[in-house]
Design an enzyme around this catalytic site. Sequence first.
Site, PDB file in Angstrom:
ATOM      1  N   LYS A  33     -55.338  -0.597  77.681  1.00 38.30           N
ATOM      2  CA  LYS A  33     -54.994   0.158  76.470  1.00 38.30           C
ATOM      3  C   LYS A  33     -55.693  -0.463  75.264  1.00 38.30           C
ATOM      4  O   LYS A  33     -56.238  -1.564  75.340  1.00 38.30           O
ATOM      5  CB  LYS A  33     -53.481   0.164  76.268  1.00 38.30           C
ATOM      6  CG  LYS A  33     -52.875  -1.207  76.042  1.00 38.30           C
ATOM      7  CD  LYS A  33     -51.365  -1.123  75.876  1.00 38.30           C
ATOM      8  CE  LYS A  33     -50.767  -2.517  75.675  1.00 38.30           C
ATOM      9  NZ  LYS A  33     -49.314  -2.453  75.413  1.00 38.30           N
ATOM     10  N   TYR A 253     -63.870 -17.360  47.688  1.00 40.43           N
ATOM     11  CA  TYR A 253     -62.893 -16.706  46.816  1.00 40.43           C
ATOM     12  C   TYR A 253     -61.662 -17.592  46.626  1.00 40.43           C
ATOM     13  O   TYR A 253     -61.142 -18.179  47.575  1.00 40.43           O
ATOM     14  CB  TYR A 253     -62.436 -15.375  47.428  1.00 40.43           C
ATOM     15  CG  TYR A 253     -63.457 -14.271  47.357  1.00 40.43           C
ATOM     16  CD1 TYR A 253     -63.891 -13.770  46.132  1.00 40.43           C
ATOM     17  CD2 TYR A 253     -63.966 -13.702  48.524  1.00 40.43           C
ATOM     18  CE1 TYR A 253     -64.816 -12.738  46.069  1.00 40.43           C
ATOM     19  CE2 TYR A 253     -64.889 -12.669  48.475  1.00 40.43           C
ATOM     20  CZ  TYR A 253     -65.309 -12.190  47.247  1.00 40.43           C
ATOM     21  OH  TYR A 253     -66.219 -11.173  47.193  1.00 40.43           O
TER      22      TYR A 253
END
EC number: 5.1.1.1
Length: 357
Positions: A33, A253
């Site tokens: 899946k 950042y």
Amino acid sequence: MRPARALIDLQALRHNYRLARELTGAKALAVIKADAYGHGAVRCALALEAEADGFAVACIEEALELRAAGIKAPVLLLEGFFEASELALIAEHDLWCVVHSLWQLEAIERTQLHKPLTVWLKLDSGMHRVGLHPKDYHEAYQRLLASGKVARIVLMSHFARADELDADATAQQIAVFEAARQGLAAECSLRNSPGVLGWPQAPSDWVRPGLMLYGATPFEVAQAEAERLQPVMTLQSRVISVRELPAGEPVGYGAKFVSPRPTRVGVVAMGYADGYPRQAPNGTPVLVAGKRTQLIGRVSMDMLSIDLTDVPEATVGSPVELWGKHVLASEVAAHAGTIPYQIFCNLKRVPRDYIGE
């Protein structure tokens, strides 16, 4: 071309499937899946089809993708169907179907089908997500048989805490399942990946290996059988920039890393848009030029930074393994405060290359 890629070793995939069979002596549905947990469902199914007893996916859309690719092996829909109208397609394409709720049972009873179904009847043995209540289980089984719409029933449940080997919950679920199936003449399936690796006492004519197929352990602690798994995916890229920073300089950042010493910083073409976890902190392991080092600074959308101070041979173009055979996906996931299931499934943009076909 951008160097961020996922290398998928299909021979390792087959090894892990065979290990599930070896450890249990049971038939095994390969759980593919979510695009085989980010590994590519069709390619993984084709690699396993010659020996797999069948496959398991979440929904009919995933199953039809396999049928369109020529996969003829049994395919189980783990969430069953969402609307009664899907039952005709399930029968047409010879799909197997989980029934986990009374409304699904009622839909089968009232739907005209041109061929009978194979149903996996799911018991809620304690996870309390989906599954029939134990008091309804026998009646549901008998109603399916009486409906004339079902040729075969497999009894199943799903473990909630099998990855915790010292927890009592799994033994309790086994006991609930054993009591609920008393007197029902049908095969059964309980064991998922942690069940295969760590719970040999759980009854299962069928097992459902998922995460272990891809070579990642479901356990937070070392476990002997899990040590035999072979990682299937190597997430790799290259260094695209190198710079020297003096002590006291920020990287990335938010200045989440400040160099504690003169530091050689490498920038790698890999970021959270590729699926690498943005929350991975300073110190998350990576491999560059064959040596382990660590992530520094915040992960950006398309890039991340690593410490090359102690890897002087690394330079622009040096290969980087973000996870794989030397840096396990479970290590990266643990540093990032998540699980390997999630980091595999998050890979969307990275092209895949396959070996071992």
